[in-house]
Design a protein around this motif. Structure first.
Motif, PDB file in Angstrom:
ATOM      1  N   UNK A  96      -7.285  -8.742   5.713  1.00 28.91           N
ATOM      2  CA  UNK A  96      -6.279  -9.603   5.063  1.00 28.91           C
ATOM      3  C   UNK A  96      -6.844 -10.997   4.779  1.00 28.91           C
ATOM      4  N   UNK A 142      -8.777 -10.635   1.609  1.00 28.92           N
ATOM      5  CA  UNK A 142      -7.876 -10.405   0.467  1.00 28.92           C
ATOM      6  C   UNK A 142      -7.148 -11.676   0.070  1.00 28.92           C
ATOM      7  N   UNK A 143      -6.724 -12.445   1.091  1.00 31.68           N
ATOM      8  CA  UNK A 143      -6.006 -13.695   0.792  1.00 31.68           C
ATOM      9  C   UNK A 143      -6.895 -14.661   0.026  1.00 31.68           C
ATOM     10  N   UNK A 169      -6.748 -13.533  -3.414  1.00 36.22           N
ATOM     11  CA  UNK A 169      -5.415 -13.783  -3.965  1.00 36.22           C
ATOM     12  C   UNK A 169      -5.254 -15.255  -4.343  1.00 36.22           C
ATOM     13  N   UNK A 190     -10.745  -1.832  -1.980  1.00 31.57           N
ATOM     14  CA  UNK A 190      -9.470  -2.373  -2.484  1.00 31.57           C
ATOM     15  C   UNK A 190      -9.699  -3.145  -3.777  1.00 31.57           C
ATOM     16  N   UNK A 199     -10.148  -0.939  -6.630  1.00 35.09           N
ATOM     17  CA  UNK A 199      -8.878  -0.319  -7.022  1.00 35.09           C
ATOM     18  C   UNK A 199      -8.036  -1.261  -7.877  1.00 35.09           C
ATOM     19  N   UNK A 200      -7.962  -2.529  -7.450  1.00 30.94           N
ATOM     20  CA  UNK A 200      -7.106  -3.450  -8.192  1.00 30.94           C
ATOM     21  C   UNK A 200      -7.796  -4.002  -9.441  1.00 30.94           C
ATOM     22  N   UNK A 212     -10.677  -5.932  -9.641  1.00 32.78           N
ATOM     23  CA  UNK A 212     -11.368  -7.226  -9.554  1.00 32.78           C
ATOM     24  C   UNK A 212     -12.871  -7.004  -9.385  1.00 32.78           C
ATOM     25  N   UNK A 242      -8.030 -12.781 -11.451  1.00 31.03           N
ATOM     26  CA  UNK A 242      -6.690 -13.140 -10.972  1.00 31.03           C
ATOM     27  C   UNK A 242      -6.448 -14.626 -11.151  1.00 31.03           C
ATOM     28  N   UNK A 278      -5.660 -15.316 -14.735  1.00 31.49           N
ATOM     29  CA  UNK A 278      -4.304 -14.882 -15.107  1.00 31.49           C
ATOM     30  C   UNK A 278      -3.250 -15.804 -14.520  1.00 31.49           C
ATOM     31  N   UNK A 312      -3.771   3.864  -2.355  1.00 32.21           N
ATOM     32  CA  UNK A 312      -2.999   2.789  -2.983  1.00 32.21           C
ATOM     33  C   UNK A 312      -2.674   3.117  -4.448  1.00 32.21           C
ATOM     34  N   UNK A 313      -3.515   3.927  -5.079  1.00 31.72           N
ATOM     35  CA  UNK A 313      -3.259   4.324  -6.476  1.00 31.72           C
ATOM     36  C   UNK A 313      -1.922   5.070  -6.574  1.00 31.72           C
ATOM     37  N   UNK A 347       0.886   2.567  -6.265  1.00 35.54           N
ATOM     38  CA  UNK A 347       0.992   1.797  -7.517  1.00 35.54           C
ATOM     39  C   UNK A 347       1.774   2.606  -8.546  1.00 35.54           C
ATOM     40  N   UNK A 372       0.171  -5.650  10.030  1.00 34.67           N
ATOM     41  CA  UNK A 372      -1.128  -5.901   9.415  1.00 34.67           C
ATOM     42  C   UNK A 372      -1.283  -5.098   8.122  1.00 34.67           C
ATOM     43  N   UNK A 376       0.747  -6.466   5.296  1.00 34.26           N
ATOM     44  CA  UNK A 376       0.074  -7.604   4.660  1.00 34.26           C
ATOM     45  C   UNK A 376      -0.999  -7.152   3.682  1.00 34.26           C
ATOM     46  N   UNK A 377      -1.796  -6.184   4.098  1.00 35.68           N
ATOM     47  CA  UNK A 377      -2.897  -5.711   3.246  1.00 35.68           C
ATOM     48  C   UNK A 377      -2.347  -5.019   1.997  1.00 35.68           C
ATOM     49  N   UNK A 396      -0.754  -7.640  -0.344  1.00 36.07           N
ATOM     50  CA  UNK A 396      -1.792  -8.434  -1.013  1.00 36.07           C
ATOM     51  C   UNK A 396      -2.468  -7.609  -2.117  1.00 36.07           C
ATOM     52  N   UNK A 397      -2.754  -6.334  -1.804  1.00 35.72           N
ATOM     53  CA  UNK A 397      -3.392  -5.455  -2.792  1.00 35.72           C
ATOM     54  C   UNK A 397      -2.499  -5.309  -4.031  1.00 35.72           C
ATOM     55  N   UNK A 447      -0.072  -7.307  -5.023  1.00 33.09           N
ATOM     56  CA  UNK A 447       0.056  -8.595  -5.724  1.00 33.09           C
ATOM     57  C   UNK A 447      -1.132  -8.807  -6.654  1.00 33.09           C
ATOM     58  N   UNK A 448      -2.329  -8.515  -6.123  1.00 34.66           N
ATOM     59  CA  UNK A 448      -3.532  -8.715  -6.946  1.00 34.66           C
ATOM     60  C   UNK A 448      -3.560  -7.734  -8.111  1.00 34.66           C
ATOM     61  N   UNK A 449      -3.119  -6.514  -7.846  1.00 33.85           N
ATOM     62  CA  UNK A 449      -3.119  -5.500  -8.910  1.00 33.85           C
ATOM     63  C   UNK A 449      -2.214  -5.956 -10.062  1.00 33.85           C
ATOM     64  N   UNK A 459      -1.019  -8.969 -10.713  1.00 41.49           N
ATOM     65  CA  UNK A 459      -1.517 -10.194 -11.359  1.00 41.49           C
ATOM     66  C   UNK A 459      -2.615  -9.860 -12.356  1.00 41.49           C
ATOM     67  N   UNK A 460      -3.483  -8.953 -11.962  1.00 35.25           N
ATOM     68  CA  UNK A 460      -4.595  -8.559 -12.833  1.00 35.25           C
ATOM     69  C   UNK A 460      -4.104  -7.833 -14.083  1.00 35.25           C
ATOM     70  N   UNK A 461      -2.939  -7.190 -13.940  1.00 34.95           N
ATOM     71  CA  UNK A 461      -2.343  -6.499 -15.086  1.00 34.95           C
ATOM     72  C   UNK A 461      -1.526  -7.464 -15.953  1.00 34.95           C
ATOM     73  N   UNK A 484     -10.206   4.716  19.224  1.00 31.18           N
ATOM     74  CA  UNK A 484      -9.764   3.974  18.051  1.00 31.18           C
ATOM     75  C   UNK A 484     -10.258   4.666  16.773  1.00 31.18           C
TER      76      UNK A 484
END
Lengths: 116, 222
Positions: free
Chosen positions: A23, A26-27, A30, A65, A68-69, A71, A108, A111, B9-10, B13, B40, B43-44, B47-48, B50-52, B54-56, B125
């Motif tokens: 995170x 990623x932040x 972002x 990630x 995928x997005x 970037x 990003x 944009x 994630x695809x 989306x 956690x 959050x990830x 964020x993913x 949001x970026x996707x 925004x990029x679009x 783990x």
């Protein structure tokens, strides 16, 4: 040593690269960072045993990630060096700087600025 | 605990690509422990996404909330006042949480953000393995604490079968034969006589074969 490295790089100090989570990276993207470079101790030399291995895996997750997005996973990279290797740090800093310059700004950020 | 794995994630989306306000809803219980749907991961994922978007070039608002549990009324009620604000909710709790959420909030589409896998344990783990199939009629007392229903590929009750070789199962050479484990365990407990007893045909009506199940406990009902 008085070594130079690109001024585009902002250093964020952490106790161990094992502290750097997905995170956090990623932040950074972002918020508009063009690239993130995680520099940890040499593999096998981690004071906390596995911190740099954890970091490497997290960097790989972030690369996926970012791909995928759309970037680009190349914007994040992990390096390993010891605290005595100043010249190598400067070399890696230059390397990541050149790589990011080649990739161009974070889409990003562009944009976001356009929207604002 | 209930073990879940992250959905690609695809796929997520694809569920939410046309929505403008999305809530990512996590759960603090099992899915937090198996690192698939806790705070956690909320959050990830947020964020993913949001970026996707925004990029679009899309302006999409994505919020994050993690509830104590999504399988209890009282915790799901915590989002009663805010739920209506969203076009879609992505719940990264187990299938129970997603369904309970959908039952409670009829007007908002609820999408799953994880694949719910099984009832299992954390071996180490990053490695979770199945231990229980919730058959509703526990046999562990006679099998030395090792479950043939969940750990034997054939679910046989008087094993092992002919596919057991050097303590491994024929379906996978890395998979322990549950009946080998049972025999070893009974031997260690000096209870091999129990192994000689033929296990009668199990009543599978308490398993999923009897349709959706429920537990009614009038003694704890108010």
């Amino acid at each position: 040593m008085r070594l130079n490295y690109p001024t585009s790089i902002k250093i964020i100090r952490v106790p161990c690269t094992g502290k750097v989570d997905v995170i956090h990276m990623l932040r950074a993207f972002e918020k508009g960072a063009d690239g993130v470079c995680v520099i940890g101790c040499m593999e096998g030399d981690c004071h906390y045993k596995a911190g740099n291995f954890r970091a490497r895996k997290r960097v790989e997750q972030v690369q996926k990630i970012l791909n995928t997005v759309g970037i680009g996973g190349d914007r994040v990279k992990m390096f390993n060096l010891s605290s005595g290797e100043g010249p190598l740090f400067a070399k890696y800093a230059k390397e990541i700087h050149e790589k990011i310059m080649e990739l161009g700004p974070n889409p990003i950020k562009l944009k976001k600025n356009k929207a604002a | 605990m209930i073990v879940a794995d992250k959905k690609p994630v695809e796929e997520i989306i694809e569920f939410v690509k046309d929505d403008k306000k999305i809530l990512i809803l996590g759960c603090n219980e099992c899915v937090t422990v198996c690192e698939a749907g806790g705070k956690k991961e909320v959050g990830v994922l947020a964020s993913t996404l949001r970026m996707y978007f925004l990029n679009q070039g899309k302006d999409v608002k994505i919020d994050e909330i993690t509830l104590e549990r999504q399988c209890d009324h009282e915790y799901l009620e915590e989002i009663r006042d805010v739920a209506d604000e969203y076009d879609a909710i992505v719940s990264i709790a187990c299938g129970v949480g997603v369904q309970f959420m959908a039952e409670k909030y009829h007007s908002i589409p609820v999408y799953p953000g994880v694949n719910t896998c099984f009832l299992g344990a954390t071996e180490k783990r990053g490695l979770w393995t199945e231990r229980c199939q919730a058959c509703g009629n526990c046999l562990l007392a006679i099998t030395g604490g090792i479950c043939p229903v969940s750990r034997c590929a054939k679910r046989i009750l008087n094993g092992p079968c002919g596919g057991s070789s050097k303590g491994k199962c024929e379906i996978d050479s890395n998979l322990d034969c549950a009946w080998q484990l049972i025999v070893d365990r009974l031997k260690a407990l000096d209870r091999l006589d129990d192994y000689e007893k033929i296990c009668p045909i199990k009543d599978w009506s308490t398993d999923r074969a009897g349709g959706p199940r429920k537990v009614v406990r009038e003694d704890v009902q108010i």
